[in-house]
Scaffold this active site. Structure first.
Site, PDB file in Angstrom:
ATOM      1  N   ASP A 119      13.817  15.105  27.418  1.00 56.76           N
ATOM      2  CA  ASP A 119      13.503  14.957  26.001  1.00 56.76           C
ATOM      3  C   ASP A 119      12.821  13.998  25.584  1.00 56.76           C
ATOM      4  O   ASP A 119      12.469  12.983  26.488  1.00 56.76           O
ATOM      5  CB  ASP A 119      15.200  15.708  25.223  1.00 56.76           C
ATOM      6  CG  ASP A 119      16.151  14.332  26.387  1.00 56.76           C
ATOM      7  OD1 ASP A 119      15.997  13.977  27.508  1.00 56.76           O
ATOM      8  OD2 ASP A 119      16.578  13.371  25.673  1.00 56.76           O
ATOM      9  N   GLU A 184      19.201  13.359  27.858  1.00 55.24           N
ATOM     10  CA  GLU A 184      19.419  12.323  28.076  1.00 55.24           C
ATOM     11  C   GLU A 184      19.124  10.780  27.151  1.00 55.24           C
ATOM     12  O   GLU A 184      19.578  10.017  27.058  1.00 55.24           O
ATOM     13  CB  GLU A 184      18.242  11.847  29.756  1.00 55.24           C
ATOM     14  CG  GLU A 184      18.778  10.663  30.172  1.00 55.24           C
ATOM     15  CD  GLU A 184      18.108   8.903  29.568  1.00 55.24           C
ATOM     16  OE1 GLU A 184      18.061   7.797  29.762  1.00 55.24           O
ATOM     17  OE2 GLU A 184      16.783   8.747  28.564  1.00 55.24           O
TER      18      GLU A 184
END
Length: 471
Positions: A119, A184
């Site tokens: 991400d 994350e």
């Protein structure tokens, strides 16, 4: 390409064969232009490696609504090309963890895990030199894209290093696992945290984790052995409302101002240690006011002649793992938010600084850690230099294995590179990217080749307990 194939000019030509030839040449021209690095001399192998990196960067996995399925398909394809075993694990709906494995010749040995996240953070499109998901390369070889530093570069460097080693015929003694995790950037609770707490992870028998680090603006690679824990909190002050002209004691704004002054004094004392060179930024407590609200709103602003009954401020505080948290909490209770001043404190996040053994959550990077000399030697063999090990000033997924007592090293091989994670115009130079691939080739060979120095215990738990008994 759809516009070319439907062009009226081509439709008017008499020869279908001519149309096909011209169209084919145009397609080849477009594809070659996409791969061409203007002003940078690369081999065919390097150009293919860079093209795969660019393809990964073009996949939009931006928050707040990342779509992880296209990136999962891409990673599955990469694993199949390289010849790695692959699993797609899903601990939260639509948030897959992609796990690749290269089994070693002695698979019972503790393994090595290479972790990265898929991400990326949001972008301010208007402030970018190139579209942030175009992976555009300029004449200097700088690849502009969100994730080029944080941290799609590292994920692809893992895979390119493994691709090269497999092509050379190398066979690792211990198994290598590569994990690509979601979320994350928003804390990892549905990604890395669930993965590291799962039986899937336990079965890997991991003895060491590599995760992300940070770019370095000089010639030395930065390396991280710990990170600061997050304390996010609100301080709310209350008091009687009153006319804006009156000088009254115990008003909400006055109570909050005293708290802000106390926190600012503490922040200054910590910052002075950094400015004097006494400590690095990751070694001090940082506390920053990120939110402030008070007043009685109106359709056009605020009521200017009314002192409000409540005022609130929000703070981002980061703690290194050696902090005495009891003493810090006492300071907060007595100075920053004392009940006697009608002030309260409410935590949004409050992460501990100790691992499950009750020790500071950090990885020893000295002679007690047998991985560290191998790591140093590998970077040197690849022509790199290491800076002094640091505490990462923010947080990464490496905190999850460290909590379990498993050594984790934060490392992103990017030297002579401005730090642009989460910034506009994030980029990584193609030469630095390719140098990083070579660094990881050396690291993986050192970590997985049979040597006297390489840890060979069959139990990860026994190894980590040995390491932490010395703390």
């Amino acid at each position: 390409m759809e516009a070319i194939s439907n062009s009226a000019g081509f439709a008017g030509m008499g020869s279908g064969r001519l149309r096909g030839c011209v169209l084919g040449l145009l397609v080849l021209l477009v594809l070659s232009c996409e791969q061409m690095v203007v002003g940078v001399d690369l081999s065919d192998k390097e150009q293919a490696s860079v093209a795969r990196f660019q393809e990964y960067l073009k996949i939009d996995t931006v928050h707040p609504f990342p779509n992880y399925f296209p990136v999962t398909d891409f990673l599955i394809g990469q694993a199949k090309q390289i010849g790695l075993d692959i699993k797609v694990l899903e601990y939260a709906q639509a948030k897959p963890v992609v796990l690749m494995s290269w089994e070693g010749t002695e698979p019972l040995l503790p393994s090595v895990l290479l972790n990265s996240h898929t991400d990326v953070v949001p972008v301010e499109f208007a402030n970018w030199k190139y579209p942030p998901f175009s992976a555009t390369m300029d004449e200097a070889g700088n690849i502009y894209a969100r994730g080029s530093q944080d941290m799609k570069c590292v994920g692809m460097q893992y895979l390119e290093a493994i691709r090269s080693l497999k092509a050379s015929g190398y066979k690792p003694q211990r198994s290598i696992h590569v994990s690509f995790v979601p979320d994350e950037e928003i804390g990892g609770s549905d990604g890395a945290q669930k993965f590291y707490e799962s039986e899937d992870f336990t079965e890997l028998n991991v003895a060491l984790v590599l995760d992300e680090g940070l770019a370095s603006e000089d010639n030395n690679y930065r390396v991280f052995y710990a990170e600061r824990s997050v304390w996010w909190f609100y301080i709310t002050a209350k008091g009687h409302p009153g006319h804006g002209s009156r000088l009254l004691e115990g008003m909400a704004m006055e109570n909050l101002r005293i708290s802000l002054d106390k926190i600012a004094e503490f922040r200054t004392s910590e910052f002075d240690k950094v400015k004097s060179g006494e400590k690095a930024e990751g070694e001090v407590i940082s506390v920053n006011n990120v939110y402030l609200t008070a007043g009685t709103p109106t359709p056009t602003g605020f009521v200017m002649n009314l002192q409000p009954s409540e005022a609130e401020a929000g703070f981002d505080m980061r703690l290194p793992p050696i902090v005495d948290t009891d003493a810090l909490q006492k300071r907060m209770d007595e100075e920053w938010a004392p009940a006697s001043r009608n002030v309260t404190c409410r935590f949004i996040q409050k992460k501990g600084v100790l691992n499950k053994f009750g020790k500071p959550s950090m990885t020893l990077l000295d002679e007690l850690n047998p991985w560290w000399p191998l790591f140093q030697e590998s970077v040197a063999k690849a022509g790199g230099k290491l800076a002094r090990p640091e505490i990462f000033m923010a947080s990464t997924d490496a905190r999850f294995p460290r909590f379990q007592g498993i050594p984790a090293i934060g490392f992103s091989p990017m030297s002579n590179t401005p730090i642009l994670l989460h910034d506009n115009n994030e980029f990584l130079n193609v030469k630095e990217y390719l140098k990083g691939v070579k660094v990881y080739e050396q690291i993986l060979q050192s970590f997985t080749s049979p040597t006297e120095e390489t840890p060979s215990k069959s139990s990860t738990g026994a190894f980590t307990e040995t390491i932490h008994s010395e703390l």
